[in-house]
Design an enzyme around this catalytic site. Structure first.
Site, PDB file in Angstrom:
ATOM      1  N   GLU A  95       0.816  -1.211   0.000  1.00  0.00           N
ATOM      2  CA  GLU A  95       0.000   0.000   0.000  1.00  0.00           C
ATOM      3  C   GLU A  95       0.856   1.271   0.000  1.00  0.00           C
ATOM      4  O   GLU A  95       0.762   2.114   0.881  1.00  0.00           O
ATOM      5  CB  GLU A  95      -0.967  -0.019   1.188  1.00  0.00           C
ATOM      6  CG  GLU A  95      -2.006  -1.120   1.020  1.00  0.00           C
ATOM      7  CD  GLU A  95      -2.951  -1.252   2.183  1.00  0.00           C
ATOM      8  OE1 GLU A  95      -4.150  -1.475   1.945  1.00  0.00           O
ATOM      9  OE2 GLU A  95      -2.509  -1.163   3.339  1.00  0.00           O
ATOM     10  N   GLU A 108      -4.278 -10.505   0.441  1.00  0.00           N
ATOM     11  CA  GLU A 108      -5.037 -10.359   1.682  1.00  0.00           C
ATOM     12  C   GLU A 108      -6.486 -10.699   1.369  1.00  0.00           C
ATOM     13  O   GLU A 108      -7.040 -10.248   0.370  1.00  0.00           O
ATOM     14  CB  GLU A 108      -4.949  -8.932   2.239  1.00  0.00           C
ATOM     15  CG  GLU A 108      -3.566  -8.517   2.693  1.00  0.00           C
ATOM     16  CD  GLU A 108      -3.510  -7.092   3.228  1.00  0.00           C
ATOM     17  OE1 GLU A 108      -4.581  -6.547   3.591  1.00  0.00           O
ATOM     18  OE2 GLU A 108      -2.409  -6.509   3.268  1.00  0.00           O
TER      19      GLU A 108
END
Length: 967
Positions: A421, A491
């Site tokens: 991220e 994820e």
């Protein structure tokens, strides 16, 4: 009168906000656990002084002879905010300081650390060779001195840094001084959804470097799956020889040798012991031969496509934070292996290097992730993001190099991840190019690269089932390169609170479409901090200005490393052996779902159960199926002369012998199949209601004449029996505020489903029944549920038939549908149905039909933030508090020492105090769980729609043990 003044020399702090990674450190190199060169651990008791700013104290503490006698003593490794000096803070992605890169606040907690040490008596002569001082992890920025001489500065909290110190050492009284700043320019690169915890949290070691000792070396051990041969080459900065006695290898560094070998995989982690010997040092090697490649659009190891059944692992201990000892790391790997996990993503930084040794030894695929996340810049649409600013590129490359060089000799590492991220930018491209130039033997991963410009795999987070299926079918969009790449969910299945639901549905997709090469649950462990006030603390419990609450508690393990029901479910969903059948055909179909291992390490057993009790069991002969193979295996004839009742076959696959990660008999997989159906309970309506003084009696029961409320069944008092819709919303019910999908938890509250009113419409004693008519509805809404309770009895047992009819425009599913009541006391609980742990509609794969015993307290699941928990599914009957309850159809059972309202209001475990009763829920159905705390909600088929429903229960006095007819 004049007073003497102390002259303070102002310390330099320019390095704190400098975007450069530091100065003075040696080039990164491979990590190894030991060699025949001496080493000295500098872990232990250190002196600590914490100041409020980076420049509050001068550098005099680093000088020899400085008196730190009044400083605190703390253990290193550790975090000073967990040692009574300041407080931890948690944010998911918001920076806890103004975003003005590379500037940081003036308020910058700074810990000065001192350690005085002597060299051991047998330490080599200081004139022979040199020495290196190694720091394995310091958050977030450090400046180091030895014996008054500054060594340098460094950033990169979860990365190693070494300094040459041989010329500064003396036999005794060495003074090591380390100044650690909580905030630095490096903090902008470390926004990783975890507690902000400053300190020296990994090992500090002094390493002797003899003349001619090894510097850096690279073990390249490839495997040719066609020929069955391995090729070993060890490149070393210092010439030497490489020996692997078991393979007869004795060769010079830099020279390749090809020999027949057994390959390394996560399923069969074959390692060969070897030695790298240079003129001055012998280093043990553990060599695993394997080849990782992108072939035919798939990730292949040793020529075979792999399916990742993984977890994301932050490092965590509830008392010590990210300071983990070897035993804790080993416990993590053992728990993963015992729960069928085969892969780990080291989110979002390289782990302690010893963890990777364990992955090599015990067998786990590893995505090794760089210490990089800049998620907070999303708040400003990624403006000024360091990964797209050339000034920061040297720091990014330094982080990539320190990860790759440290971990390159681990066969378990199959992918390098650029970070997490961090948006996109030129810096990430530079990292990917450097990594490929240094190590072409592994793939490159990065989820935040939507065009897959820099990556070898299409990676996403939290995509829903439908989108994942479209990707599997090749119907996703994107450029041509991306559509030709394998797909993983780096994820998914956000394991926050009660959940995740939908795991089995995902796994069916992964096993159906080759392109879908698995996923990694977020995440391994709850980051709860042990706290006397709350049990475990989470964000906001330390007075943080900004925080994200219990979003830090989203793991498959509770903080104390007890497996959650989510991990038990995951183990069942990803089990490497499928055992399927209908129970009536006389055989089962066994399928080997391993990628590399055959089934020779497993022993199979069968058990025949009637009414949940084992009647007979034995061994089952199953061939040593190769990966992907299936076989029909004949079951024995059912035992003769068994009692009538519901029957099941249960087949288990167990370890046939002790393994390094679990003992003989450990259950790896199981399947259960119904043979004969259950006979539903029935009660003849032979008794009639008899009015009395304020009570109506019906068989063994008594009711309030005015309200029709049940008061007792025989000697057992019953209170408050009524329809119940509400559950203490789970983290997944409530969802995440940023999500655009419907979040039912908040919607249920807006509709008032947590404050339902129960209107009594009629109490109707009849010839053979007592009927009570009610309407259950929330204030301020027209919606409601017309509910009829019909009571009948045969004189000894009492039957309740409940019929529910929705009224009005119900646009939302219900949280639950069933009845609840209070018993004055209950401790032990016995039931026949699903167990031993909790289960919900989309998280019940691991629920095994049988007879189970527990206590009311043990039925509770200790989620860090209290919420709906503890339901046992498919219950045929249960006994507790003197009552026996049978259901038609099967039901969900919950029993607690507090009401749902108390559970709903609690923020921590310590908010829950037992009351004067035990509250029991018998649910006809429950709404699914999903994983909407950071992912999709439950699939529509798991929604509990508001529609007409009918269900019944039979109450009688309990016997303990259960009646003979059920034994």
């Amino acid at each position: 009168m004049t007073f003497p003044t102390r002259t303070r020399t102002r310390t330099r702090t320019d390095y704190v906000e400098d975007v450069a990674p530091g100065d003075g450190a040696l080039p990164p190199r491979a990590w190894y656990a030991s060699s025949d060169a001496r080493s000295l651990s500098l872990n232990g008791s250190w002196r600590l002084r914490v100041s409020g700013t980076a420049d509050a104290e001068d550098d005099s503490f680093a000088a020899q002879g400085y008196d730190a006698g009044d400083w605190a003593e703390v253990p290193v490794p550790g975090h000073w905010v967990l040692q009574g000096h300041g407080s931890p803070a948690y944010t998911n992605h918001l920076y806890p300081f103004p975003v003005d890169p590379p500037r940081v606040p003036t308020e910058n907690p700074t810990g000065d650390h001192l350690r005085v040490f002597d060299l051991p008596a047998d330490w080599p002569d200081l004139a022979e060779g040199g020495a290196v001082l190694r720091f394995d992890g310091v958050e977030s920025c450090a400046r180091v001195w030895l014996n008054g001489t500054e060594l340098g500065t460094f950033k990169g909290s979860r990365l190693p840094h070494e300094f040459a110190v041989g010329h500064l050492l003396k036999p005794a009284g060495n003074v090591l001084a380390v100044r650690v700043h909580q905030w630095s320019s490096g903090s902008y690169l470390e926004d990783q959804d975890q507690w902000w915890l400053p300190g020296i949290f990994r090992d500090v070691t002094l390493l002797h470097r003899p003349a001619g000792s090894a510097l850096d070396f690279f073990v390249l051990a490839a495997y040719d799956h066609v020929s069955g041969e391995g090729t070993l080459r060890v490149d070393s900065d210092v010439a030497g020889r490489v020996t692997v006695p078991e393979l007869g290898i004795d060769t010079a560094t830099g020279e390749p040798v090809t020999v027949p070998v057994e390959p390394w995989s996560a399923e069969v982690p074959r390692l060969y012991d070897g030695v790298l010997a240079t003129e001055g040092e012998r280093i043990p090697l553990r060599v695993g031969f394997r080849t990782v490649e992108l072939s035919d659009g798939l990730i292949k190891v040793n020529g075979r496509a792999v399916l990742f059944k993984g977890v994301n692992r932050h490092e965590w201990h509830p008392r010590h934070g990210r300071a983990l000892d070897p035993a804790t790391m080993r416990e993590d790997v053992l728990l993963m292996k015992r729960h069928n996990v085969n892969a780990v993503r080291t989110s979002h930084y390289p782990p302690h290097p010893a963890f990777l040794d364990l992955c090599d030894e015990l067998g786990l695929w590893v995505i090794d992730e760089c210490d990089l996340e800049t998620h907070g810049f999303t708040e400003q649409a990624w403006r000024d993001n360091p990964v797209d600013d050339d000034r920061w590129t040297p720091a990014l490359l330094d982080r990539a190099a320190r990860m790759v060089e440290r971990d390159k000799n681990h066969p378990s590492v199959v992918m390098w991840s650029l970070g997490n991220e961090a948006g996109t930018g030129r810096g990430l491209t530079a990292m990917a190019e450097w990594i490929r130039g240094r190590d072409s033997s592994r793939l490159v991963h990065y989820e935040g690269d939507p065009d897959c410009r820099d990556t070898d795999v299409y990676s996403r987070m939290y995509a829903g089932h439908a989108e994942v299926e479209r990707i599997g079918r090749g119907l996703d969009g994107g450029n041509l390169k991306r559509r030709r790449l394998p797909f993983i969910l780096c994820e998914y299945a956000h394991a926050m609170g009660n959940g995740p639901g939908g795991l089995a549905d995902y796994q069916r997709l992964f096993e159906t479409y080759d392109r879908l090469q698995g996923a990694f649950v977020w995440e391994w462990i709850d980051h709860g901090i042990e706290d006397q006030r709350f049990g475990y603390a989470y964000g906001g419990d330390f007075g943080e200005e900004l925080h994200d609450g219990n979003f830090v508690c989203d793991g498959l393990l509770f903080p104390d490393r007890r497996p959650s029901p989510g991990l038990v479910e995951y183990k069942k969903v990803i089990e490497p052996v499928a055992v399927e059948g209908d129970g009536t055909g006389g055989s089962v179909r066994v399928t080997n779902k391993y990628d590399f291992a055959d089934l020779s390490a497993l022993a199979f057993t069968w058990s025949y159960e009637v009414n949940g009790e084992p009647v007979e069991s034995g061994a089952l002969t199953v061939p040593a199926l190769a990966p992907g193979e299936s076989a029909e295996v004949k079951l024995p004839e059912p035992p003769v002369a068994t009692a009538a009742g519901e029957a099941h076959w249960t087949v288990r696959a167990e370890l046939a012998a002790d393994a390094p990660w679990a003992p003989r008999g450990h259950v790896v997989a199981w399947g259960q199949f119904a043979v004969s159906p259950r006979r539903a309970p029935s009660v003849a309506s032979t008794a009639r209601p008899v009015p009395g003084d304020g009570l109506i009696t019906l068989g063994p029961a008594s009711f309030d004449t005015r309200t029709g409320a049940l008061r007792a069944v025989g000697p057992v008092a019953v209170d408050g029996l009524r329809l119940d819709l509400w559950r203490a919303t789970t983290d997944n019910d409530d969802g995440a505020a940023w999500q655009t999908d419907t979040r039912y938890g908040p919607l249920w509250r807006r509709l008032g489903l947590h404050r339902m009113r129960h209107r009594l419409d009629a109490v109707e004693p009849g010839e053979d029944a007592l009927t009570v008519r009610t309407r259950v509805a929330p204030a301020a809404c027209e919606i409601g549920l017309s509910t009829v309770y019909r009571w009948t009895s045969d004189g000894e047992r009492l039957r309740l038939a409940v019929s529910v009819r929705p009224e009005g425009d119900w646009t939302v599913p219900l949280p639950r549908l069933g009845i609840r009541f209070a018993l004055p006391a209950a401790d032990r609980v016995q039931w026949y149905g699903g167990g031993p742990g909790e289960a919900y509609p989309d998280s019940r794969t691991a629920s095994l039909i049988g007879r189970w015993q527990s206590t009311v307290d043990e039925l509770q699941t200790p989620y860090v933030r209290p919420q709906e928990n503890g339901a046992r599914a498919d219950v045929r009957w249960a006994e507790l508090g003197g009552l026996r309850i049978e259901g038609d159809p099967e039901f969900f059972l919950t029993a607690r020492r507090w009401t749902t309202e108390h559970l709903d209001a609690a923020a921590h475990r310590t908010d829950l105090a037992p009351g004067g009763a035990v509250w029991v829920n018998l649910d006809h159905r429950q709404h699914g769980l999903g994983s909407q705390s950071c992912g999709p909600g439950p699939l529509p088929r798991y929604h509990l729609r508001a529609e007409p429903a009918a269900f019944s229960f039979v109450f009688s006095q309990a016997g303990w043990p259960s009646p003979a007819s059920e034994r």
